[in-house]
Design a protein around this motif. Structure first.
Motif, mmCIF file in Angstrom:
data_model
loop_
_atom_site.group_PDB
_atom_site.id
_atom_site.type_symbol
_atom_site.label_atom_id
_atom_site.label_comp_id
_atom_site.label_asym_id
_atom_site.label_seq_id
_atom_site.Cartn_x
_atom_site.Cartn_y
_atom_site.Cartn_z
ATOM 1 N N GLU A 32 -7.614 -2.985 3.096
ATOM 2 C CA GLU A 32 -8.053 -1.908 2.213
ATOM 3 C C GLU A 32 -8.999 -2.488 1.175
ATOM 4 O O GLU A 32 -8.714 -3.513 0.563
ATOM 5 C CB GLU A 32 -6.856 -1.279 1.513
ATOM 6 C CG GLU A 32 -7.247 -0.137 0.600
ATOM 7 C CD GLU A 32 -6.038 0.490 -0.062
ATOM 8 O OE1 GLU A 32 -5.944 0.402 -1.295
ATOM 9 O OE2 GLU A 32 -5.201 1.064 0.660
ATOM 10 N N ILE A 33 -10.116 -1.833 1.029
ATOM 11 C CA ILE A 33 -11.083 -2.237 0.014
ATOM 12 C C ILE A 33 -11.395 -1.017 -0.836
ATOM 13 O O ILE A 33 -11.428 0.108 -0.331
ATOM 14 C CB ILE A 33 -12.337 -2.837 0.658
ATOM 15 C CG1 ILE A 33 -13.212 -3.462 -0.409
ATOM 16 C CG2 ILE A 33 -13.108 -1.853 1.462
ATOM 17 C CD1 ILE A 33 -13.903 -4.689 0.063
ATOM 18 N N SER A 34 -11.586 -1.229 -2.120
ATOM 19 C CA SER A 34 -11.922 -0.091 -2.975
ATOM 20 C C SER A 34 -13.258 -0.346 -3.656
ATOM 21 O O SER A 34 -13.550 -1.458 -4.096
ATOM 22 C CB SER A 34 -10.827 0.176 -4.001
ATOM 23 O OG SER A 34 -10.954 -0.651 -5.112
ATOM 24 N N LEU A 35 -14.053 0.698 -3.690
ATOM 25 C CA LEU A 35 -15.316 0.702 -4.413
ATOM 26 C C LEU A 35 -15.168 1.748 -5.513
ATOM 27 O O LEU A 35 -14.867 2.911 -5.227
ATOM 28 C CB LEU A 35 -16.479 1.070 -3.476
ATOM 29 C CG LEU A 35 -17.855 1.246 -4.121
ATOM 30 C CD1 LEU A 35 -18.314 -0.044 -4.798
ATOM 31 C CD2 LEU A 35 -18.869 1.699 -3.080
ATOM 32 N N SER A 36 -15.318 1.297 -6.733
ATOM 33 C CA SER A 36 -15.231 2.223 -7.861
ATOM 34 C C SER A 36 -16.513 2.118 -8.677
ATOM 35 O O SER A 36 -17.216 1.113 -8.607
ATOM 36 C CB SER A 36 -14.014 1.904 -8.738
ATOM 37 O OG SER A 36 -14.127 0.596 -9.281
ATOM 38 N N ALA A 37 -16.795 3.150 -9.426
ATOM 39 C CA ALA A 37 -18.002 3.137 -10.248
ATOM 40 C C ALA A 37 -17.794 3.958 -11.506
ATOM 41 O O ALA A 37 -17.171 5.012 -11.481
ATOM 42 C CB ALA A 37 -19.180 3.690 -9.446
ATOM 43 N N PHE A 44 -16.321 8.384 -15.246
ATOM 44 C CA PHE A 44 -16.369 8.082 -13.822
ATOM 45 C C PHE A 44 -17.675 8.557 -13.201
ATOM 46 O O PHE A 44 -18.193 9.611 -13.570
ATOM 47 C CB PHE A 44 -15.201 8.759 -13.084
ATOM 48 C CG PHE A 44 -13.850 8.336 -13.569
ATOM 49 C CD1 PHE A 44 -13.474 7.005 -13.551
ATOM 50 C CD2 PHE A 44 -12.950 9.275 -14.044
ATOM 51 C CE1 PHE A 44 -12.225 6.615 -13.990
ATOM 52 C CE2 PHE A 44 -11.693 8.900 -14.487
ATOM 53 C CZ PHE A 44 -11.335 7.559 -14.462
ATOM 54 N N ALA A 45 -18.160 7.803 -12.233
ATOM 55 C CA ALA A 45 -19.371 8.187 -11.492
ATOM 56 C C ALA A 45 -18.939 8.995 -10.273
ATOM 57 O O ALA A 45 -19.062 8.567 -9.136
ATOM 58 C CB ALA A 45 -20.160 6.944 -11.097
ATOM 59 N N SER A 46 -18.415 10.171 -10.507
ATOM 60 C CA SER A 46 -17.860 10.986 -9.427
ATOM 61 C C SER A 46 -18.944 11.724 -8.656
ATOM 62 O O SER A 46 -19.999 12.043 -9.183
ATOM 63 C CB SER A 46 -16.848 11.984 -9.983
ATOM 64 O OG SER A 46 -17.469 12.851 -10.888
ATOM 65 N N GLY A 94 -14.374 8.620 -9.346
ATOM 66 C CA GLY A 94 -15.352 7.573 -9.070
ATOM 67 C C GLY A 94 -14.829 6.472 -8.171
ATOM 68 O O GLY A 94 -15.218 5.317 -8.314
ATOM 69 N N LEU A 95 -13.966 6.835 -7.211
ATOM 70 C CA LEU A 95 -13.293 5.828 -6.388
ATOM 71 C C LEU A 95 -13.418 6.163 -4.905
ATOM 72 O O LEU A 95 -13.415 7.331 -4.516
ATOM 73 C CB LEU A 95 -11.807 5.777 -6.786
ATOM 74 C CG LEU A 95 -10.917 4.770 -6.090
ATOM 75 C CD1 LEU A 95 -11.333 3.348 -6.406
ATOM 76 C CD2 LEU A 95 -9.468 4.986 -6.521
ATOM 77 N N GLY A 118 -21.011 -3.356 -1.805
ATOM 78 C CA GLY A 118 -20.787 -1.966 -2.182
ATOM 79 C C GLY A 118 -22.004 -1.444 -2.925
ATOM 80 O O GLY A 118 -22.525 -2.118 -3.815
ATOM 81 N N THR A 119 -22.450 -0.262 -2.541
ATOM 82 C CA THR A 119 -23.611 0.345 -3.185
ATOM 83 C C THR A 119 -23.262 1.766 -3.601
ATOM 84 O O THR A 119 -22.723 2.534 -2.804
ATOM 85 C CB THR A 119 -24.818 0.391 -2.216
ATOM 86 O OG1 THR A 119 -25.070 -0.919 -1.714
ATOM 87 C CG2 THR A 119 -26.051 0.926 -2.912
ATOM 88 N N VAL A 120 -23.549 2.089 -4.841
ATOM 89 C CA VAL A 120 -23.403 3.457 -5.349
ATOM 90 C C VAL A 120 -24.801 3.914 -5.737
ATOM 91 O O VAL A 120 -25.514 3.227 -6.479
ATOM 92 C CB VAL A 120 -22.446 3.514 -6.563
ATOM 93 C CG1 VAL A 120 -22.390 4.925 -7.124
ATOM 94 C CG2 VAL A 120 -21.058 3.028 -6.172
ATOM 95 N N PHE A 121 -25.191 5.053 -5.210
ATOM 96 C CA PHE A 121 -26.535 5.580 -5.455
ATOM 97 C C PHE A 121 -26.488 6.561 -6.620
ATOM 98 O O PHE A 121 -25.677 7.495 -6.609
ATOM 99 C CB PHE A 121 -27.060 6.273 -4.199
ATOM 100 C CG PHE A 121 -27.176 5.330 -3.032
ATOM 101 C CD1 PHE A 121 -28.313 4.561 -2.859
ATOM 102 C CD2 PHE A 121 -26.138 5.205 -2.122
ATOM 103 C CE1 PHE A 121 -28.422 3.676 -1.789
ATOM 104 C CE2 PHE A 121 -26.232 4.333 -1.037
ATOM 105 C CZ PHE A 121 -27.385 3.564 -0.880
ATOM 106 N N ASP A 122 -27.337 6.341 -7.633
ATOM 107 C CA ASP A 122 -27.355 7.274 -8.762
ATOM 108 C C ASP A 122 -27.963 8.606 -8.321
ATOM 109 O O ASP A 122 -28.385 8.761 -7.175
ATOM 110 C CB ASP A 122 -28.053 6.679 -9.989
ATOM 111 C CG ASP A 122 -29.540 6.416 -9.799
ATOM 112 O OD1 ASP A 122 -30.144 6.978 -8.863
ATOM 113 O OD2 ASP A 122 -30.095 5.636 -10.590
#
Length: 184
Positions: A32-37, A44-46, A94-95, A118-122
């Motif tokens: 299990e891996i988690s990416l949060s932002a 939170f970056a939901s 944001g998870l 891990g990449t989160v796109f704005d």
């Protein structure tokens, strides 16, 4: 004529973080891996798009400082593993928790690591990246060799080596029935 270029720099606004429950992943197990932002300004970056990329990479060295100078695995191993990619939208907090089957096809006695990006796109689509490297346990033990000489030996000198047998966490294991061959 003078050319003038004016560019506007907008700093990144999101801080992505990767974490794993296990510090070493065992081949054939579920991981299990988690990416949060979160926004740097707070909150939170939901609801943002996110991507995980996992790539298997062979390594000839162990991360433990105690094993510095030891070389592990095959010298001429070709690392041709393609990355696995997953996409998802971050939850309201944001998870993103991703559980995956750790079933990489490994055909070598090398040390391996999983490079996780891990990449989160704005909102505008700009990537905010983070990375995590996790050792992959593929064998019960790993043999390491450390030369007790510098790069060259004088003619007639005897090549000497330290040999170590460790598990993936770097804990020393007994050396049983070991044989070796020196090739030029």
């Amino acid at each position: 004529m003078v050319n003038l270029s004016i560019q506007d720099f907008v700093p990144l606004t999101i801080e992505p973080k990767l974490s794993s429950k296990q510090s070493v992943w065992k081949l054939g197990s579920k991981e299990e891996i988690s990416l949060s932002a979160e926004y740097f300004s707070g909150g939170f970056a939901s609801g943002l798009d996110a991507e995980l990329s996992l790539k298997v990479k062979a390594s000839r060295t162990h991360a433990s400082e105690r094993l510095a100078g030891y070389v592990f695995g095959e010298a001429e191993f070709e690392n041709d593993y393609e990355p696995e990619r997953y996409e998802e939208t971050l939850s309201e907090n944001g998870l993103w928790l991703k559980v995956f089957e750790n079933d990489f096809s490994i055909q070598s006695k090398n040390l391996f690591e999983i490079l996780v990006q891990g990449t989160v796109f704005d909102v505008g689509g700009r990537p905010n990246k983070t990375r995590l490297t996790v050792p992959l346990d593929t064998e019960p033990t790993y043999i390491g060799v450390r030369p007790l000489f510098d790069r060259r030996l004088d003619e007639g000198a005897i090549a000497q080596f330290d040999i170590v047998n460790v598990n993936r966490s770097g804990e020393i294991q007994p050396l049983l029935d070991i044989s070796y061959e020196v090739r030029r």
